[in-house]
Design an enzyme around this catalytic site. Sequence first.
Site, short mmCIF file in Angstrom:
data_model
loop_
_atom_site.label_atom_id
_atom_site.label_comp_id
_atom_site.label_asym_id
_atom_site.label_seq_id
_atom_site.Cartn_x
_atom_site.Cartn_y
_atom_site.Cartn_z
N SER A 210 -5.06 3.20 -4.38
CA SER A 210 -6.35 3.03 -5.06
C SER A 210 -6.81 4.41 -5.49
O SER A 210 -6.29 5.43 -5.00
CB SER A 210 -7.35 2.44 -4.05
N TYR B 179 -11.77 1.17 4.53
CA TYR B 179 -10.93 0.81 3.37
C TYR B 179 -10.37 2.07 2.69
O TYR B 179 -9.17 2.16 2.43
CB TYR B 179 -11.74 -0.03 2.37
N1 LIG Z 1 -10.03 -4.69 -7.34
C1 LIG Z 1 -10.20 -3.39 -7.22
O1 LIG Z 1 -11.24 -2.83 -7.63
C2 LIG Z 1 -9.13 -2.55 -6.57
C3 LIG Z 1 -9.19 -1.16 -6.76
C4 LIG Z 1 -8.20 -0.38 -6.17
C5 LIG Z 1 -7.20 -0.95 -5.41
N2 LIG Z 1 -7.18 -2.30 -5.24
C6 LIG Z 1 -6.10 -2.85 -4.42
O2 LIG Z 1 -5.33 -3.74 -5.20
C7 LIG Z 1 -4.70 -4.71 -4.35
C8 LIG Z 1 -4.94 -6.10 -4.93
O3 LIG Z 1 -6.33 -6.33 -4.93
P1 LIG Z 1 -7.03 -7.30 -6.01
O4 LIG Z 1 -8.09 -6.51 -6.69
O5 LIG Z 1 -6.00 -7.98 -6.80
O6 LIG Z 1 -7.78 -8.30 -4.99
P2 LIG Z 1 -7.56 -9.87 -4.73
O7 LIG Z 1 -7.63 -10.59 -6.03
O8 LIG Z 1 -8.53 -10.22 -3.66
O9 LIG Z 1 -6.07 -9.98 -4.21
C9 LIG Z 1 -5.71 -9.72 -2.88
C10 LIG Z 1 -4.40 -10.42 -2.61
O10 LIG Z 1 -3.98 -10.15 -1.27
C11 LIG Z 1 -3.65 -11.39 -0.64
N3 LIG Z 1 -3.89 -11.32 0.80
C12 LIG Z 1 -5.06 -11.03 1.42
N4 LIG Z 1 -4.90 -11.11 2.76
C13 LIG Z 1 -3.60 -11.47 2.96
C14 LIG Z 1 -2.83 -11.72 4.13
N5 LIG Z 1 -3.36 -11.61 5.37
N6 LIG Z 1 -1.53 -12.10 4.00
C15 LIG Z 1 -1.00 -12.23 2.75
N7 LIG Z 1 -1.67 -11.99 1.61
C16 LIG Z 1 -2.96 -11.62 1.73
C17 LIG Z 1 -4.56 -12.41 -1.32
O11 LIG Z 1 -3.98 -13.71 -1.27
P3 LIG Z 1 -4.39 -14.86 -0.23
O12 LIG Z 1 -5.87 -14.81 -0.06
O13 LIG Z 1 -3.88 -16.09 -0.91
O14 LIG Z 1 -3.64 -14.55 1.02
C18 LIG Z 1 -4.51 -11.92 -2.76
O15 LIG Z 1 -3.37 -12.43 -3.41
C19 LIG Z 1 -5.27 -4.49 -2.96
O16 LIG Z 1 -4.36 -3.74 -2.20
C20 LIG Z 1 -6.53 -3.69 -3.23
O17 LIG Z 1 -6.89 -2.88 -2.14
C21 LIG Z 1 -8.10 -3.12 -5.81
#
Ligand SMILES: NC(=O)c1ccc[n+]([C@@H]2O[C@H](COP(=O)([O-])OP(=O)(O)OC[C@H]3O[C@@H](n4cnc5c(N)ncnc54)[C@H](OP(=O)(O)O)[C@@H]3O)[C@@H](O)[C@H]2O)c1
Length: 260
Positions: free
Chosen positions: A136, A149
């Site tokens: 991130s 986080y």
């Molecule tokens: N959105 C942002 O602003 C942002 C910024 C920087 C970095 N990121 C990073 O990008 C990555 C993806 O985030 P996103 O924005 O796409 O959020 P998201 O839409 O909430 O996606 C998170 C994913 O992780 C899965 N997940 C959560 N807990 C899990 C578990 N215990 N076992 C297996 N799968 C699990 C969820 O699927 P299920 O709920 O179906 O398990 C979902 O597919 C993360 O690592 C996040 O930290 C996001």
Amino acid sequence: MKYVLITGASSGIGRELAKEFARKGHHLILAARREELLKELKEELETTYQVNVLYLACDIAEDPKALYDFCKTNDLSVSALVNNAGYGDYRTFAEADIDKLLGMIDLNDRALVALTYYFLKDMKEEGCGHIINTGSVASFIPGPYMAVYYATKAFVLSFSLALREELRGTGIHVSVLCPAPTRSPFWSVAGGETTAVYDNILARTAKDAAKTGYDLYDNKKAYAIDGPVYKLLIGFARHLPLELCARTVGFFQSKTKKRR
Ligand SMILES: NC(=O)c1ccc[n+]([C@@H]2O[C@H](COP(=O)([O-])OP(=O)(O)OC[C@H]3O[C@@H](n4cnc5c(N)ncnc54)[C@H](OP(=O)(O)O)[C@@H]3O)[C@@H](O)[C@H]2O)c1
């Protein structure tokens, strides 16, 4: 047949990464907990891009090895591992639920290390492979109101770049995707859905982040920050004294917190 394995593929950035890899003709293994979403995505990708898509609905934080065992049992060869599953929590450390914080460390760091470890052994035997870990912009700076986080993401960057160096010359690459604030379900899970991410015209889309992720796969660079403005901001923030950096991030995050 070689597969790209993507964790956290049921929504947000992981879902878009799956589309991006499928569009380029890669066969996929998708993992997340919500089976129905994985099944729908499998059907969509197989129909649209004529690639093979397998999935495993599993809790990676609880049992990361189950995903590796699934691949071994089904004789699936993973040429690229994308450790993308993760979540955040948006509140003060003292107010947070300790189980949510520890679960976050389990998913964002512990499971990522475990999966990297298991799949790396097979990649070493093959003499090639690529591990892409989702960090991130938070990987570079301390983050008051999301303290744990940000720390989990600092771990991802530090671990990945060190491992990349250990693997130099082996044919195995390690890269870190560093998304900026991105519109995705991440923010409702974190409890900050009305924060500046949604008000912010600079916020990125999951598709933007996925394109940056695929470029990393293509060019095998060490890391990439998604979005030119955030590249500049992080470049600037890294030159601030750490304490001032924490205060500045805290100032912006506390302001957004009051809007909830
Ligand atoms: N959105 C942002 O602003 C942002 C910024 C920087 C970095 N990121 C990073 O990008 C990555 C993806 O985030 P996103 O924005 O796409 O959020 P998201 O839409 O909430 O996606 C998170 C994913 O992780 C899965 N997940 C959560 N807990 C899990 C578990 N215990 N076992 C297996 N799968 C699990 C969820 O699927 P299920 O709920 O179906 O398990 C979902 O597919 C993360 O690592 C996040 O930290 C996001």
